[in-house]
Design an enzyme around this catalytic site. Structure first.
Site, PDB file in Angstrom:
ATOM      1  N   GLY A  45     -53.947 -92.218 -18.586  1.00 41.37           N
ATOM      2  CA  GLY A  45     -53.925 -90.855 -19.095  1.00 41.37           C
ATOM      3  C   GLY A  45     -55.062 -90.072 -18.478  1.00 41.37           C
ATOM      4  CD  GLN A  50     -60.634 -88.056 -18.242  1.00 45.74           C
ATOM      5  OE1 GLN A  50     -59.496 -88.008 -18.671  1.00 45.74           O
ATOM      6  NE2 GLN A  50     -61.178 -89.169 -17.795  1.00 45.74           N
ATOM      7  CB  CYS A  94     -62.838 -93.789 -19.853  1.00 49.16           C
ATOM      8  SG  CYS A  94     -62.706 -92.009 -19.640  1.00 49.16           S
ATOM      9  CG  LEU A  95     -59.297 -92.823 -14.777  1.00 44.28           C
ATOM     10  CD1 LEU A  95     -58.224 -91.804 -14.421  1.00 44.28           C
ATOM     11  CD2 LEU A  95     -59.324 -93.949 -13.753  1.00 44.28           C
ATOM     12  CG  HIS A 136     -59.046 -92.865 -24.041  1.00 46.34           C
ATOM     13  ND1 HIS A 136     -59.938 -93.898 -23.843  1.00 46.34           N
ATOM     14  CD2 HIS A 136     -59.277 -91.981 -23.035  1.00 46.34           C
ATOM     15  CE1 HIS A 136     -60.676 -93.638 -22.769  1.00 46.34           C
ATOM     16  NE2 HIS A 136     -60.289 -92.488 -22.261  1.00 46.34           N
ATOM     17  CD  GLU A 137     -56.453 -89.619 -21.728  1.00 52.32           C
ATOM     18  OE1 GLU A 137     -57.213 -88.689 -21.381  1.00 52.32           O
ATOM     19  OE2 GLU A 137     -56.559 -90.778 -21.285  1.00 52.32           O
ATOM     20  CG  HIS A 140     -61.217 -87.600 -22.506  1.00 52.98           C
ATOM     21  ND1 HIS A 140     -62.467 -87.795 -21.974  1.00 52.98           N
ATOM     22  CD2 HIS A 140     -60.489 -88.678 -22.141  1.00 52.98           C
ATOM     23  CE1 HIS A 140     -62.488 -88.949 -21.314  1.00 52.98           C
ATOM     24  NE2 HIS A 140     -61.297 -89.519 -21.398  1.00 52.98           N
TER      25      HIS A 140
END
Ligand code: NI
Length: 169
Positions: A45, A50, A94-95, A136-137, A140
């Site tokens: 995701g 981000q 996480c990226l 998770h998203e 963010h």
């Protein structure tokens, strides 16, 4: 277009994202860029902050396989978690959090409300991994990373590790 993914401690990752009010070509382009960047990474995701835009847009990878031709994604505009139940602890990464993953507790099942690219609202249920990625998203968009959901001891150790990584570069 593939965009640069910002990493912790970039300040925009800690910023609460603003609601989307205009459903136009610019929004469609943002979603296209998010999807392309997520597939390229690859990631499960990706949230708009981000890539440097504090706006309430996330994309979720719904591909069944890794192969290009099977790639699928959904976009959630102004997503909200209306209800959560159960709990599951799994390893998360996480990226935007370099070289770290750890166990994070999440709801096992959630009810989500979100808008699509045209602004139409819908509600749906998600479970297990799909529910985890959405939670998770959505974090963010609140300026929260998974490392904000672990013990301060573990977070402190990660910060030390990151300092070392950055110093070596
Ligand atoms: Ni993430």
């Amino acid at each position: 277009m593939i965009r640069k993914i910002l990493t912790y401690p970039h300040p925009i990752l800690a910023q609460k994202a603003a609601p989307v009010t205009v459903f136009d070509e610019e929004l469609r382009q943002l979603v296209a860029d998010l999807v392309e960047t997520m597939f390229d990474a690859p990631g499960a995701g990706l949230a708009a902050n981000q890539i440097g835009l504090a706006t309430r847009v996330v994309v979720i990878n719904t591909s069944k396989k890794e192969e290009d031709e099977d790639r699928q994604a959904i976009a959630l505009i102004n997503p909200e978690i209306l209800h959560g139940e159960g709990s599951e602890v799994e390893v998360e990464g996480c990226l935007s959090v370099r070289e770290y993953s750890t166990k994070v507790e999440r709801f096992q099942k959630i009810v989500v409300r979100a808008q699509d690219l045209k602004g139409a609202t819908s509600e749906f249920e998600a479970e297990d991994f799909f529910a985890r990625v959405i939670q998770h998203e959505c974090d963010h968009l609140e300026g929260k990373l998974f490392i904000d959901r672990i013990s301060s001891l573990k977070r402190g150790l990660y910060k030390k590790k990151l300092k070392k990584i950055l110093a070596e570069e």
